[in-house]
Design a protein around this motif. Structure first.
Motif, PDB file in Angstrom:
ATOM      1  N   UNK A  87      45.152  37.352  29.309  1.00 12.35           N
ATOM      2  CA  UNK A  87      45.253  37.329  30.777  1.00 12.35           C
ATOM      3  C   UNK A  87      44.761  36.010  31.366  1.00 12.35           C
ATOM      4  N   UNK A  88      43.696  35.449  30.811  1.00 17.08           N
ATOM      5  CA  UNK A  88      43.185  34.200  31.375  1.00 17.08           C
ATOM      6  C   UNK A  88      44.183  33.058  31.196  1.00 17.08           C
ATOM      7  N   UNK A  89      44.823  32.999  30.040  1.00 13.49           N
ATOM      8  CA  UNK A  89      45.809  31.958  29.800  1.00 13.49           C
ATOM      9  C   UNK A  89      47.001  32.106  30.745  1.00 13.49           C
ATOM     10  N   UNK A  90      47.399  33.340  30.989  1.00 12.63           N
ATOM     11  CA  UNK A  90      48.486  33.568  31.944  1.00 12.63           C
ATOM     12  C   UNK A  90      48.090  33.123  33.347  1.00 12.63           C
ATOM     13  N   UNK A  91      46.899  33.515  33.796  1.00 14.97           N
ATOM     14  CA  UNK A  91      46.446  33.127  35.129  1.00 14.97           C
ATOM     15  C   UNK A  91      46.294  31.614  35.251  1.00 14.97           C
ATOM     16  N   UNK A  92      45.872  30.979  34.190  1.00  9.57           N
ATOM     17  CA  UNK A  92      45.767  29.517  34.191  1.00  9.57           C
ATOM     18  C   UNK A  92      47.141  28.889  34.386  1.00  9.57           C
ATOM     19  N   UNK A  93      48.144  29.412  33.695  1.00 10.00           N
ATOM     20  CA  UNK A  93      49.503  28.893  33.843  1.00 10.00           C
ATOM     21  C   UNK A  93      50.032  29.153  35.244  1.00 10.00           C
TER      22      UNK A  93
END
Length: 271
Positions: free
Chosen positions: A146-152
């Motif tokens: 989820x964090x990687x998605x939100x970062x993108x």
């Protein structure tokens, strides 16, 4: 049993309380559908989240762009802006539980002839395709990436939607459409426009006005567009009536399309 769909709450907990009193909402038998943007800009985002999490299966939520912003802020991926009012959630002793609940909420809800989403659907998406794409995002947001998605989503360059997209760019493009769409071209190219539909950029129309859109066979519920205001058509229910901007919070009883509204009330209960 009654189903009430409610527009963007934006942390207006007192207005929400008054609206639920007006409709005599009973969570033991009724259901509350929320079109997203539960938090931010209003006076009591924490109170809104705490109330909705307690409703259990009586509440059906879809996430809006401000809800995703809160999740990104909690990860340290975005800086708070002067108008943001989510500090109370970030400082709350129960923030972990509230944010975990929020990450588990979907971006869409499909039930019978109804499809609920925060902003809208691209004209080239059928209902089945929109649901499938939304589930791709939901699976990632609720999982370990989820964090990687939100970062993108918040730090990357989100492209226009294309079926050829892959990875986080694909998820970000889907999310942008579901949570930020207001106007687009007939090919589904989004604009960043947020004003009155009459002032839409040249070549762009409100997404639900695209003549060829493939999702017109369902009644679509959405919010996100305060400048559009309450907008009711046979198969379009736009429910953002601008409560946080000093206007009204709206609910519609889907059983018979009866409308209910309360005026904005601040956190001290003064209208």
């Amino acid at each position: 049993m009654a189903i009430y769909a409610i527009g963007d709450i934006h942390g207006c907990a007192r207005s929400l309380e008054q609206l639920l009193d007006l409709i005599r909402f009973d969570p033991s038998v009724d259901r509350l559908w929320c079109v997203g943007d539960l938090v931010n800009r209003g006076p009591d985002s924490l109170g809104v989240l705490r109330y909705l999490t307690q409703l259990g299966p009586a509440a059906q939520i879809v996430l809006g762009n401000h809800d995703l912003f809160l999740l990104a802020a909690a990860e340290g991926l975005v800086a708070l802006r002067p108008k943001d009012t989510i500090q109370d959630i970030l400082a709350a002793e129960d923030r972990t539980e509230l944010l975990a609940w929020l990450r588990q909420q979907p971006l869409h809800h499909h039930e019978g002839a109804y499809f609920m989403v925060h902003a809208g659907l691209l004209p080239q998406w059928s209902i089945d395709e929109a649901a499938r794409l939304a589930r791709e995002v939901e699976h990632t947001l609720a999982g370990p990436e989820s964090r990687l998605f939100l970062q993108a989503l918040f730090q990357g360059n989100t492209p226009q939607w294309s079926a050829a997209l892959t990875g986080y760019e694909r998820l970000a493009a889907v999310t942008r459409a579901l949570t930020r769409l207001r106007t687009c071209t007939e090919e589904g190219v989004l604009s960043g426009f947020s004003g009155s539909p009459d002032d839409a950029p040249h070549g762009h129309l409100p997404w639900f006005r695209i003549p060829s859109r493939r999702n017109s066979d369902h009644t679509i519920l959405f919010g996100h567009w305060a400048a559009l205001g309450l907008h009711i058509e046979p198969n379009i229910l736009g429910l953002d009536s601008g409560c946080v901007w000093g206007r009204q919070l709206t609910a519609i009883r889907l059983n018979d399309r009866t409308l209910f509204q309360v005026e904005y009330a601040d956190d001290r209960g003064r209208s």
